[in-house]
Motif scaffolding. Structure first.
Motif, short mmCIF file in Angstrom:
data_model
loop_
_atom_site.label_atom_id
_atom_site.label_comp_id
_atom_site.label_asym_id
_atom_site.label_seq_id
_atom_site.Cartn_x
_atom_site.Cartn_y
_atom_site.Cartn_z
N ALA A 220 26.33 -24.29 -20.36
CA ALA A 220 24.87 -24.37 -20.26
C ALA A 220 24.38 -23.73 -18.96
O ALA A 220 23.36 -23.04 -18.94
N GLY A 221 25.11 -23.97 -17.86
CA GLY A 221 24.75 -23.34 -16.60
C GLY A 221 24.88 -21.82 -16.66
O GLY A 221 24.03 -21.09 -16.14
N ALA A 222 25.93 -21.35 -17.31
CA ALA A 222 26.11 -19.90 -17.49
C ALA A 222 24.96 -19.32 -18.31
O ALA A 222 24.47 -18.22 -18.04
N LEU A 223 24.51 -20.07 -19.30
CA LEU A 223 23.37 -19.63 -20.11
C LEU A 223 22.11 -19.50 -19.25
O LEU A 223 21.36 -18.53 -19.38
N CYS A 224 21.89 -20.45 -18.36
CA CYS A 224 20.73 -20.35 -17.46
C CYS A 224 20.77 -19.05 -16.66
O CYS A 224 19.78 -18.32 -16.58
N MET A 225 21.94 -18.76 -16.07
CA MET A 225 22.04 -17.55 -15.26
C MET A 225 21.90 -16.30 -16.12
O MET A 225 21.28 -15.32 -15.70
N ASN A 226 22.45 -16.33 -17.33
CA ASN A 226 22.30 -15.18 -18.21
C ASN A 226 20.85 -14.94 -18.61
O ASN A 226 20.43 -13.79 -18.76
N ALA B 31 19.81 -28.46 -18.00
CA ALA B 31 20.58 -27.59 -17.10
C ALA B 31 19.63 -26.76 -16.25
O ALA B 31 19.94 -26.45 -15.10
N GLY B 32 18.49 -26.40 -16.79
CA GLY B 32 17.54 -25.62 -16.02
C GLY B 32 16.30 -25.31 -16.82
O GLY B 32 16.30 -25.36 -18.05
N LEU C 280 20.59 -11.70 -25.86
CA LEU C 280 21.52 -11.20 -24.85
C LEU C 280 22.10 -12.34 -24.02
O LEU C 280 23.29 -12.35 -23.71
N ALA C 281 21.26 -13.30 -23.67
CA ALA C 281 21.67 -14.38 -22.78
C ALA C 281 22.69 -15.32 -23.39
O ALA C 281 23.50 -15.91 -22.67
N THR C 282 22.66 -15.48 -24.70
CA THR C 282 23.57 -16.45 -25.32
C THR C 282 25.00 -15.92 -25.46
O THR C 282 25.85 -16.61 -26.02
N ARG C 283 25.28 -14.77 -24.88
CA ARG C 283 26.65 -14.25 -24.83
C ARG C 283 27.34 -14.87 -23.61
O ARG C 283 27.58 -14.20 -22.61
N VAL C 284 27.59 -16.16 -23.68
CA VAL C 284 28.16 -16.92 -22.56
C VAL C 284 29.52 -17.48 -22.92
O VAL C 284 29.85 -17.57 -24.11
N PRO C 285 30.30 -17.89 -21.92
CA PRO C 285 31.54 -18.60 -22.24
C PRO C 285 31.23 -19.85 -23.07
O PRO C 285 30.37 -20.64 -22.70
N ASP C 286 31.89 -19.95 -24.19
CA ASP C 286 31.63 -21.07 -25.11
C ASP C 286 32.93 -21.36 -25.85
O ASP C 286 33.11 -20.96 -26.99
N HIS C 287 33.82 -22.04 -25.17
CA HIS C 287 35.12 -22.36 -25.76
C HIS C 287 34.93 -23.15 -27.05
O HIS C 287 34.19 -24.11 -27.09
N GLY C 288 35.60 -22.70 -28.07
CA GLY C 288 35.53 -23.41 -29.34
C GLY C 288 34.28 -23.08 -30.14
O GLY C 288 34.04 -23.68 -31.18
N CYS D 201 12.85 -17.19 -12.82
CA CYS D 201 13.18 -18.14 -11.77
C CYS D 201 13.71 -19.42 -12.40
O CYS D 201 13.04 -20.03 -13.24
N TRP D 202 14.91 -19.83 -11.99
CA TRP D 202 15.60 -21.01 -12.52
C TRP D 202 15.20 -22.20 -11.67
O TRP D 202 15.52 -22.27 -10.49
N LEU D 203 14.46 -23.14 -12.25
CA LEU D 203 14.01 -24.34 -11.56
C LEU D 203 14.53 -25.57 -12.29
O LEU D 203 15.02 -25.50 -13.40
#
Length: 190
Positions: free
Chosen positions: A118-124, A163-164, A39-47, A137-139
């Motif tokens: 990569a940051g978007a992936l952390c949040m996802n 990234a996290g 689920l988390a890897t559905r992030v913005p990934d241009h190209g 928890c993102w550390l």
């Protein structure tokens, strides 16, 4: 006309990160973690570059990394606080996903956009784990930003950064919510 999703809006309005220090067992099993990561890897990934990679840390790896962080802190002439901060998240951690930002050489996709992916992936990962009922928890911490530690701990190449480190486990008691930003100070209209 928009079709709001009240459940998601309510989740975002009330989401808080539990402190990783309060996490207990159990942790997600491999199947549950793979569902979270899918689920988390559905992030913005241009190209479609996938400018990141993931390292899953289980308990045995955590113990090894705690020792490595202490050794690295001592090599840097770190004091007791630096040693504790380096060891801490690994000593207490039970399961974590390390998101490695690994930009690709792509003429049409700026490195900055790849790093943001990569940051978007952390949040996802945080959102997906929380939605699945886990604490997340993102550390990061100083070891994440130390090139030698990154290379030894996660096999990072020179162009890669952490990234996290997303800790995932059973959440403990939730602390009081923190003050939220005053948007009147931060938002401008052009």
């Amino acid at each position: 006309m928009p079709d709001p999703n009240p459940a998601v809006l309510d989740y975002l309005a009330t989401r808080r990160s539990p402190g990783a220090k309060t996490f207990t067992g159990p942790v997600p099993d491999r199947g549950q973690l793979m569902q979270i990561l899918t689920l988390a890897t559905r992030v913005p990934d241009h190209g479609k570059l996938e400018p990141w990679r993931l390292v899953v840390l289980e308990r045995a790896a955590m113990a090894r990394l705690a020792d490595l962080a202490e050794k690295r802190a001592r090599a840097l002439n770190g004091d007791a606080e630096k040693i504790e901060k380096g060891r801490g998240q690994f000593d207490r951690g039970q399961l974590a996903v390390v998101v490695i930002s690994s930009p690709k050489d792509a003429e049409k996709v700026p490195v900055a956009e790849q790093v943001l992916s990569a940051g978007a992936l952390c949040m996802n990962i945080v959102h997906a784990a929380t939605a699945a009922g886990w604490g997340a928890c993102w550390l990061s911490g100083w070891p994440s930003h130390d090139a030698q530690f990154r290379a030894l701990a996660f096999g990072c190449a020179d162009h890669e950064t952490v990234a996290g480190i997303i800790h995932i486990a059973t959440p403990g008691p939730m602390a009081a919510d923190r003050p939220r930003p005053d948007l009147s100070r931060l938002v401008s209209w052009g």
